[in-house]
Design a protein around this motif. Structure first.
Motif, short mmCIF file in Angstrom:
data_model
loop_
_atom_site.label_atom_id
_atom_site.label_comp_id
_atom_site.label_asym_id
_atom_site.label_seq_id
_atom_site.Cartn_x
_atom_site.Cartn_y
_atom_site.Cartn_z
N CYS A 1 -9.98 -10.80 2.80
CA CYS A 1 -10.47 -9.49 3.15
C CYS A 1 -9.00 -8.97 4.04
CB CYS A 1 -11.65 -9.68 4.06
SG CYS A 1 -12.10 -8.10 4.90
N LEU B 1 -4.24 0.37 -2.54
CA LEU B 1 -4.87 0.15 -0.94
C LEU B 1 -5.32 1.53 -0.39
CD1 LEU B 1 -3.44 -2.97 0.27
CD2 LEU B 1 -5.64 -2.79 -0.44
N GLU C 1 -10.46 1.10 5.74
CA GLU C 1 -11.44 0.39 5.25
C GLU C 1 -11.07 -1.06 4.76
OE1 GLU C 1 -14.11 2.35 2.67
OE2 GLU C 1 -14.09 4.48 4.13
N ASP C 2 -11.86 -2.07 4.99
CA ASP C 2 -11.96 -3.43 4.74
C ASP C 2 -11.94 -3.46 3.06
OD1 ASP C 2 -11.64 -4.09 7.05
OD2 ASP C 2 -13.42 -5.09 7.40
N VAL C 3 -11.17 -4.24 2.41
CA VAL C 3 -11.32 -4.46 1.11
C VAL C 3 -11.17 -6.02 0.63
CG1 VAL C 3 -8.74 -4.33 0.64
CG2 VAL C 3 -10.35 -3.72 -1.37
N TRP C 4 -11.99 -6.40 -0.21
CA TRP C 4 -11.93 -7.82 -0.65
C TRP C 4 -11.10 -8.09 -1.76
CZ3 TRP C 4 -13.66 -11.87 2.15
CH2 TRP C 4 -14.37 -11.62 3.23
N SER D 1 -7.04 -4.89 5.01
CA SER D 1 -7.30 -3.49 5.12
C SER D 1 -5.93 -3.03 5.45
CB SER D 1 -8.42 -3.17 6.20
OG SER D 1 -7.93 -3.56 7.50
N SER E 1 -8.02 3.72 -2.32
CA SER E 1 -9.26 3.10 -2.30
C SER E 1 -9.85 2.68 -0.95
CB SER E 1 -9.62 1.89 -3.33
OG SER E 1 -8.67 0.97 -2.74
N SER E 2 -8.94 2.44 -0.17
CA SER E 2 -9.60 1.84 1.18
C SER E 2 -8.83 2.00 2.50
CB SER E 2 -9.48 0.07 0.91
OG SER E 2 -8.27 -0.47 0.71
#
Length: 1431
Positions: free
Chosen positions: A117, A92, A99-102, A119, A95-96
């Motif tokens: 979702c 996490l 930022e939001d990640v699904w 973050s 990559s994010s």
């Protein structure tokens, strides 16, 4: 970097509701798990397929490695887990971050059911500092009140090496001075020697580690000022008396300072704890403790300079508030502590004389105060070698230092004193008194009411966790002394395991000193335990001066006591006694007890008698004992000889020490007779009037039963004497046992609820009756049973057995009943008599009804006798005695199902017995592993969290560890005793782990997975061994090692069984074709055969060497065979199947043995107990069931052929009142009517319902049928024509689950999932009145029965109204009163008191309560003539 996790929303959800939630939208929430036992939970968003939460959670620091997200539906009762996902925090971050990640949310079978979702965002500035400070506070590194701690300054202070070097140079100089005068200080007091040794180790540490912080500097500065006295050695030596008290306190304070510095610098008992640098050098509360020590050092310096011997003790830094002390004292008073026979407790044990045994004592104290992996120091030596006096001296040494945890002394006949629970409580009590922090932690545990929990649980909660929680507050060591371990009656069962496998798990600061003879069983355990260091003790002391000092000291005492001349005895006589002793302390002690011990007279003559005896070196102790007995009385007097011998045999053979009055009672002697004899045995027996008598030393008991007594007037035959005691036990029980011996007033009350029961029991159960009830079985093992003893045994079993159980029940000793009966049966085997049959049946009786009898003695009669099987010998013997019990249609024989263990919340996937048959482990889809007591069925400890659905569990061969495989793709290892996870989960599989097993040598673990591979792991380190074993083309469902550890066998969904070389991982031979997906495999114990269970409903047997199939597939199951196992002797095979049955097969012929064992849901796992007596199974109905492997009994045979016609499940059946017809309702939405005599279909299918038909019933006149359905309607049918009468009755809002006619056929009652009961007019179909609202949150299950006056068997005078659902833990309640207890074998089809007749697949069951007495009138259950017989 501190982090915050945000859970935003979910979308694309696939919703698969249960029948209760059809047509509804889900109410959703998310839980987040960080593998540190932290769980975050969002709020519930109701009725929404795309919920939005936007909630945040601050992660712990340092952040966890993995996060697990679980999506739940908030349902009534148990919430439903829909899907879950797992992701690493590192992924996490990379990559994010911010930022939001699904994330895909998946079902257990990897089906994607939606997306989540989330973050991860960094915390900066003040909030980050605040959060890390919060996390640091978990270690409780708090400064004293009023002091502000600057974290930055502290860290900088730790690195300022130059500054600290100057500060420490003064201490180094002082330490060098102390090194030079260490020997001189040791002459002032023996404690100085120990302080000198620890200071030497500190000296070396400081020399090698010239870095510390201001805390250490402050302490060593005070030490430098104090240790200036080291320059004045001549003054100290010359004036030691004047300053003795001050110097002693200086030495004691020196030890405290040295121990604290050693811990502080990371070289003490906590050095193995893996903490960061700051935590490692910061003992909790160290700042405050250093302030106190420094102040005390300065005070002692002033005192020394003035040469004052102040008598006040060192002020403690940890005095508890008075109220808190009182509260803790009350909690500690609940612990069970030993009640030693008078004069036999630790306080009366003799120490070694000053100056004797110095070398061995010094060596032991050095081992106990030096940090090492060996937490247990074991001193082994034969009887008479002085172990007890050394143990007492070591104990008093550490008591003087304030570091004694407790001192436990075991004696051969004291069964109570060595009870493992009592040992645990005594240690907890002693440690609580040793340190206030320990006291607080243990008292907090005691406030949780755990004193009735099993041993494993109590160790975990009462010692392990409290001591773990305070270990950073303590400066070790704390010493627990256990003397005479081999004398414990419980050594061979649980006490040895407690010491070797439990106590070694405690923090390193807790050390154990154990003494025992070099008993084989003790040595076998201790010499294979790394945490034990052994020191052997010779029977003779190597220092002749030690014996001389001891003899001179004892003679001085005798001389003063008897007013003898100071010149008595002459020096040459003293030297002669030293020579005669052969340097054997026990000889010297016994000889001087003979000369001038308790009740002795004319010591001059006795000494002369002693010196005239021609002792021989090899037998001088036996000769001394003979001399003591010879002088005890007139052995030519036949009356004295007979009485004294009987008293000696009672002392030698008693299972626990008895008082003189108890000895009189059990031997049938006149009151005071035993006391008269004991008065003359003071040199060999410890006793005083009214107290328990016991040999002064174990060697005297050995002497009485050994060959040296032969041909002496006090000699006896052990077998004959043991028979006398056994007969005496039966005579006492025959005379004193009676019905309701403790006058229990009410069968509705548990024993624990009866006021004053303890006092009542003590007044009605005499000490001699108490002894007889506990030990009659044990005495049977001391001789060969003959016809005379068998007559007494039969009389006891046929007249007093139930009353014996009463005594055990009220004394809370029912746990011992099965063991006593098992011993008695063992001794009667092969006698071919009624008693042997009765004892076998009695064990089953006690096993099945133990929960009820343990809880309430009246339920021996109220519940156990009437509900035992018809063929039960116990029932057959006693039922006629009790005419006013309930009458029930019980089965013919004991059911194969003995216990159903309930606790899991989802299907049970795996079960296994421990190799010692004491415990059962189970794994479940509820993500937990549970431990159970195999004898009682009680849960042991809390559930172990498995990380995901647990697919497989296994014990290690030594019963010490458990391994589990889970749906989270990991293998986990647990300590079986404490439930503690060992290391991290073993990772490597990329799909669910379906099967795990230990190798027979416990060195390796094998696992199989849905990733089609088999893996081998090192059980000690958790490391994977070699590459995965590949070859299967589909899921691996079962793996096992061969008993010789050479091979591994695996079964797979690819229809094959494969054999692998366990050392190389190479496949051996070609795959064995299994006839379908292979669900389970097992080796025979002799490694010659393999058994497999398959998807094609068969069991197959294979030759393990050639791979050839042996015989034809074993057929009989009607669905998948999910689990197979061999019996330990390879003679039988057990299989479990999705057809809900367990089957037993002859392993040699393949023939089915007996009927299938039915019960519960689809069977997922089966196993034999190591003794082959029991089978355990785990089912989809969330239960673990235990079966009798020998009987396999079933309740009733089916009549005729099945009635076939329905296309789906049959949900309900009923007979017509005239018995001519049967009606059935089915999930195929139809009703059918059958001829009860021929089984032929009469009408049907009757169609009209749009959903499952869940309940059917005939009207009392047999003319109509009523049915209730999942379509929420009730329908009425003509029974003669099969046609619908009128319109459906509508009004319920949920499925109708139960229907019934009133006795006059005028009304119909129905119950529904909408929580209502409705009444209808049977002629018009109109609803009568308002719906009746259910008082529970669940649906109304039924069944409903209208009472008919002509057939009613229950009246208000017999039982008050009993609400449906008043059935808990096997008890049937009426309001708050316990009416009766129902055993597991009857619960599926029992006629509850609201229904007197049940027709089920098990047969017809009827309940007759017309004569049933209970509550305050329960005593009337016994027939008067039998009651009179007991008076």
């Amino acid at each position: 970097m501190a982090l915050t996790l945000f859970v935003h929303s979910a979308s694309d959800l696939i919703w698969k509701p249960s029948w209760r939630d059809f047509g509804k939208s889900p109410s959703l929430y998310v839980t987040v798990h960080d593998r540190k036992d932290h769980v975050f939970k969002t709020r519930v968003v109701k009725a929404n397929f795309e919920p939005t939460w936007n909630e945040s959670f601050d992660l712990t620091w340092p952040p966890p490695s993995m996060l697990t997200f679980r999506l739940f539906h908030d349902a009534p009762g148990l919430d439903v887990r829909i899907a879950e996902a797992e992701i690493s925090v590192g992924a996490l971050e990379q990559s994010s971050l911010n930022e939001d990640v699904w994330i895909d949310m998946k079902a257990p079978m990897d089906e994607v059911l939606g997306r989540l979702c989330v973050s991860l965002r960094a915390i900066t500035g003040d909030k980050a500092v605040e959060q890390m400070s919060e996390q640091a506070s978990r270690f409780e590194l708090r400064p004293p009140v009023g002091v502000t701690l600057d974290p930055v300054a502290t860290v900088e202070g730790l690195s300022s090496g130059a500054k600290l070097s100057d500060a420490l140079s003064g201490v180094l100089s002082a330490l060098e001075n102390i090194v030079k005068v260490g020997d001189e200080l040791a002459k002032i007091h023996p404690y100085a020697n120990a302080a000198w040794k620890v200071l030497t180790s500190v000296y070396k540490i400081v020399q090698n580690q010239r870095e510390a912080d201001e805390k250490v500097v402050k302490l060593v500065d005070a030490m430098t000022k104090l240790y200036s006295f080291a320059k004045e050695v001549d003054f100290v030596v010359k004036n030691s008396k004047a300053v003795e008290e001050t110097v002693l306190r200086i030495i004691m304070q020196t030890m405290e300072c040295a121990l604290l510095i050693r811990e502080y610098l990371g070289h003490g008992f906590m050095a193995t704890v893996e903490l960061g640098r700051i935590a490692q050098t910061s003992i909790l509360g160290a700042g405050q403790r250093i302030d106190q020590l420094a102040a005390e050092l300065l005070r002692l310096k002033d005192e020394f300079d003035r040469g004052l011997a102040v008598q006040t003790s060192v002020v403690s830094a940890q005095i508890l508030d008075t109220v808190e002390k009182l509260k803790n004292s009350l909690l500690l008073s609940d612990l069970r502590l030993p009640t030693h026979p008078s004069g036999l407790g630790p306080s009366t044990r003799r120490e070694c004389l000053p100056g004797t045994r110095s070398e061995i004592i010094e060596h032991i104290t050095h081992l106990l105060t030096t940090p090492s992996e060996a937490q247990i120091v074991w001193l082994s030596g034969v009887a008479g070698s002085g172990k007890t006096t050394i143990a007492t001296s070591v104990s008093e040494y550490f008591r003087g230092l304030g570091r004694l945890g407790t001192f436990l002394c075991f004696t051969r006949n004291d069964l109570d004193g060595s009870d493992p629970i009592l040992v645990l409580h005594t240690i907890a009590y002693g440690l609580a008194k040793a340190h206030p922090n320990i006291e607080q932690a243990i008292c907090q545990a005691l406030s949780r009411n755990l004193l009735e929990a099993p041993l494993d649980k109590q160790f975990q909660e009462l010692l392990f966790r409290p001591l773990e929680s305070v270990k950073h507050h303590l400066i070790g060591p704390f010493i627990i002394v256990i003397d005479g371990l081999d004398e414990s009656a419980h050594w061979l069962d649980s006490l040895g395991n407690l010491i070797a496998n439990f106590f070694t798990k405690l923090p390193a600061a807790f050390r154990f000193f154990v003494t025992s003879r070099p008993h084989f069983e003790v040595a076998k355990v201790f010499r294979h335990t790394a945490a034990v260091q052994e020191r052997s003790l010779d029977i003779t002391t190597e220092d002749r001066n030690d014996i001389s000092l001891y003899i001179r000291d004892r003679l001085t005492t005798i001389r003063q006591h008897h007013g003898l001349s100071h010149t008595w005895p002459e020096e040459q006589i003293v030297r002669q006694l030293v020579d005669l002793s052969g340097n054997l302390f026990i000889w010297a002690a016994t000889a001087l007890d003979f000369v001038g011990g308790r009740n002795s007279f004319q010591p001059r003559k006795r000494l002369q008698k002693l010196l005239e005896t021609p002792f021989r070196a090899a037998t001088n102790l036996a000769q001394l004992y003979s001399l003591a007995l010879q002088c005890a009385g007139n052995w030519n007097d036949s009356n004295f000889k007979e009485t004294a011998t009987a008293v000696l045999t009672a002392i030698a053979l008693a299972k626990v020490p008895m008082t003189d009055s108890t000895i009189d009672a059990i031997l049938g002697l006149d009151a005071g007779t035993a006391a008269d004899v004991l008065e003359h045995l003071g040199s060999v027996v410890h006793w005083s009037t009214g107290q328990r008598a016991q040999t002064l030393h174990a060697s005297f008991g050995d002497f009485l039963m050994g060959p040296y007594c032969a041909n002496n007037p006090w000699s006896f035959t052990v077998a004959k004497a043991a028979k006398t005691l056994a007969l005496a036990c039966f005579a006492v029980m025959q005379k004193h046992l009676r019905f309701n011996i403790c006058q229990l007033p009410d069968s509705h009350l548990l024993n624990s609820e009866v006021p004053g029961l303890l006092e009542t029991m003590e007044s009605h159960v005499s000490p001699v009756l108490m002894y007889a009830t506990r030990f009659w079985g044990a005495h049977l093992g001391d001789f060969e049973l003959d016809d005379e003893i068998l007559v007494f045994l039969r009389s006891f079993l046929s007249d007093k057995f139930l009353f014996w159980l009463e005594v055990l029940s009220v004394r809370q000793e029912m746990a011992s009943a099965a063991g006593i009966l098992r011993l008695a049966q063992k001794y009667t085997l092969g006698k071919g008599n009624w008693s042997e049959l009765f004892l076998a049946d009695a064990q089953k009786f006690v096993s099945v009804f133990a929960p009820a009898i343990t809880a309430s003695a009246p339920h021996i009669y109220i519940s156990a006798i009437p509900l035992a099987p018809r063929q039960s010998t116990v029932r057959a013997q006693y039922l006629s005695w009790f005419p006013r019990l309930l009458r029930y249609t019980v089965p013919e024989s004991w059911a194969s199902l003995e216990k159903a263990l309930q606790g899991h919340d989802n299907l049970v996937t795996a079960v296994a017995f421990s190799p010692d048959s004491q415990r059962i482990v189970s794994g479940s889809y509820d993500n937990t592993v549970r431990l159970w007591d195999a004898a009682t069925g009680a849960a042991i400890g809390e559930p172990l969290q498995g990380g995901g659905p647990v697919m497989s569990v296994a014990f290690s061969p030594d019963s010490q560890h458990i391994v589990s495989g889970s749906g989270d793709k990991t293998v986990r290892i647990w300590e079986a005793a404490t439930g503690t996870a060992i290391g991290e989960p073993l990772q490597g599989h990329i799909n669910w782990v379906t099967s795990v097993a230990f190798s027979p040598d416990s060195q390796h673990i094998v696992s199989g997975s849905y990733d089609n591979t088999v893996r081998i792991w090192d059980a000690a380190t958790g490391a994977a061994i070699g590459a995965p074993l590949q070859g299967h083309n589909d899921w691996v469902t079962s793996v096992v090692f061969s008993p010789d550890s050479q091979h591994i066998v695996s079964g797979s969904y690819d229809n094959t069984v494969r054999i692998w070389d366990a050392a190389t991982g190479a496949a051996i031979g070609e795959p064995l074709q299994g006839g379908g997906p292979v669900m389970s495999v097992a080796f025979s114990p002799d490694s010659q055969r393999i058994v497999s269970g398959s998807y094609d409903n068969t069991v197959r047997i294979w030759d393990a060497a050639t791979g050839a199939a042996i015989g034809q597939p074993l057929q009989g199951h009607d669905d998948w065979v999910t689990s197979v196992a061999f019996s330990p002797v390879s003679q039988r095979i057990v299989s479990g199947s999705n057809d809900r049955s367990v089957r037993i097969w002859d392993a040699a012929t393949g023939a089915a043995m007996g009927k299938p064992l039915q019960g519960g849901g689809p069977v997922k796992s089966v196993a034999f107990s190591p003794d082959s007596q029991h089978i355990v199974s785990g089912s989809r109905d969330s239960t673990v069931r235990i079966w009798d492997a020998a009987t396999g009994a079933v309740f009733a045979e089916p009549l005729g052929e099945p009635l076939q016609g329905h296309d789906d499940w049959v949900m309900s059946v009923a007979f017509s009142p005239d018995g001519q017809r049967i009606v059935s309702g089915s999930s195929d939405k139809t009703v059918r009517i059958w001829d009860a005599a021929t089984g032929a279909a009469i009408w049907g299918p009757l169609q009209g319902h749009d959903d499952w038909v869940m309940s059917v019933a005939f009207s009392p006149d047999s003319q109509r049928i009523v049915s209730g359905s999942g379509d929420k309607t009730v329908r009425i049918w003509g029974a003669a024509t099969g046609t619908a009468i009128g319109e459906p009755l509508q009004g319920h809002d949920e499925p109708v689950t139960s229907v019934a006619f009133s006795p006059d056929s005028q009304r119909i009652v129905s119950g529904s999932g909408d929580k209502t009961v409705r009444i209808w007019d049977a002629a018009t179909g109109a609803a009568i009145g308002e719906p009746l609202q259910a008082s529970t949150t669940e649906h109304v299950p039924g069944p409903f029965v209208f009472a008919h006056r002509q057939t009613q068997t229950l009246t208000s005078s017999l039982l008050p109204p009993i609400p449906r659902g008043s059935f808990r833990d096997g008890w049937i309640f009426s309001t708050s009163s316990r009416l009766m207890w129902i055993p597991p074998m009857l619960r599926d089809s029992f006629c509850m008191p609201w229904c007197h007749l049940v027709i089920s697949w098990r047969g017809v069951k009827s309940l007759d309560l017309s004569s049933f007495v209970h509550g305050a009138e329960w005593e009337k259950c016994i027939e008067q003539r039998y009651r009179n017989m007991q008076q």
